[in-house]
Design a protein around this motif. Structure first.
Motif, short mmCIF file in Angstrom:
data_model
loop_
_atom_site.label_atom_id
_atom_site.label_comp_id
_atom_site.label_asym_id
_atom_site.label_seq_id
_atom_site.Cartn_x
_atom_site.Cartn_y
_atom_site.Cartn_z
N TRP A 1 66.32 66.08 -30.32
CA TRP A 1 65.24 66.88 -30.88
C TRP A 1 65.11 66.73 -32.38
N TYR B 1 61.16 65.24 -31.98
CA TYR B 1 60.28 66.38 -31.75
C TYR B 1 58.83 66.14 -32.19
N TRP C 1 56.51 65.13 -29.38
CA TRP C 1 56.20 66.15 -28.39
C TRP C 1 54.96 66.93 -28.83
N PRO D 1 53.23 70.58 -28.66
CA PRO D 1 53.39 71.97 -28.25
C PRO D 1 52.14 72.44 -27.50
N ALA E 1 55.05 79.31 -24.43
CA ALA E 1 54.96 78.10 -25.24
C ALA E 1 56.00 77.08 -24.75
N TYR F 1 56.61 72.40 -24.39
CA TYR F 1 56.23 71.09 -24.94
C TYR F 1 55.74 70.19 -23.82
N PRO G 1 61.61 74.25 -24.79
CA PRO G 1 62.21 73.74 -26.03
C PRO G 1 63.73 73.70 -25.93
N ASP H 1 60.48 73.60 -35.71
CA ASP H 1 59.16 72.99 -35.54
C ASP H 1 58.09 74.02 -35.87
N ARG I 1 54.94 73.71 -35.68
CA ARG I 1 53.77 73.63 -34.80
C ARG I 1 53.93 74.51 -33.56
N TYR I 2 55.15 74.81 -33.20
CA TYR I 2 55.47 75.56 -31.98
C TYR I 2 55.16 77.04 -32.19
N ASP I 3 54.59 77.69 -31.19
CA ASP I 3 54.24 79.10 -31.26
C ASP I 3 55.43 79.95 -30.82
N TYR I 4 56.19 80.44 -31.79
CA TYR I 4 57.41 81.18 -31.49
C TYR I 4 57.14 82.59 -30.98
#
Length: 149
Positions: A53, A57, A60, A62, A84, A86, A95, A105, A107-110
């Motif tokens: 990762w 990453y 990938w 998201p 969320a 990938y 993830p 990351d 870009r990832y929606d946590y």
């Protein structure tokens, strides 16, 4: 003529007694299933399959999938929960679970991270390979009783 009148009266009275909710219940479930479309399988993160990762990453994508009754769909419907994940080479996966991954990351929606139940539903690639082999065998393309021919 009298028999026809009696038959018609019996039919009308039988139809009047039938419950009126059954057709609506069937139509609602069919409409929801039609709007959801096919579900998508979500795998657990696997470094050998998706890469380390720390390096891979950015390859990938998201995406958000929607969970309804333990299944995941690419489109939202009322009552669905956003999760969320990938996507990489037409596969969806959760993830990495490494502590250093959190907030790595941007870009990832946590806000829509997978919960404990999602992690329990994650597919493993070993089980997916076994399913593919079973499907090939069912089609007559797999290894039969007599071995390879």
């Amino acid at each position: 003529m009298r028999k026809a009148t009696l038959m018609t009266a019996a039919l009308v009275s039988a139809l009047a007694v039938l419950p009126r909710t059954a057709p609506a219940q069937v139509n609602v479930s069919v409409a929801i299933g039609a709007r959801l479309g096919p579900d998508v399988g979500i795998f657990a993160y696997s470094a050998p399959r998706y890469g380390d990762w720390r390096v891979a990453y950015m390859q990938w994508t998201p995406v958000v999938v929607y969970e309804v009754r333990g299944r995941y769909y690419p489109h939202a419907v009322r009552g669905a929960r956003a999760v969320a994940v990938y996507r990489f080479h037409d596969e969806y996966f959760f993830p990495p679970r490494d502590r250093a991954w959190v907030r790595f990351d941007r870009r990832y929606d946590y806000r829509d991270v997978p919960d404990r139940d999602d992690w329990k539903r994650a597919r493993s690639h070993a089980s997916a390979r076994g399913q593919e082999q079973r499907e090939e065998h069912a089609k007559g393309r797999g290894r039969g009783r007599g071995g390879w021919r």
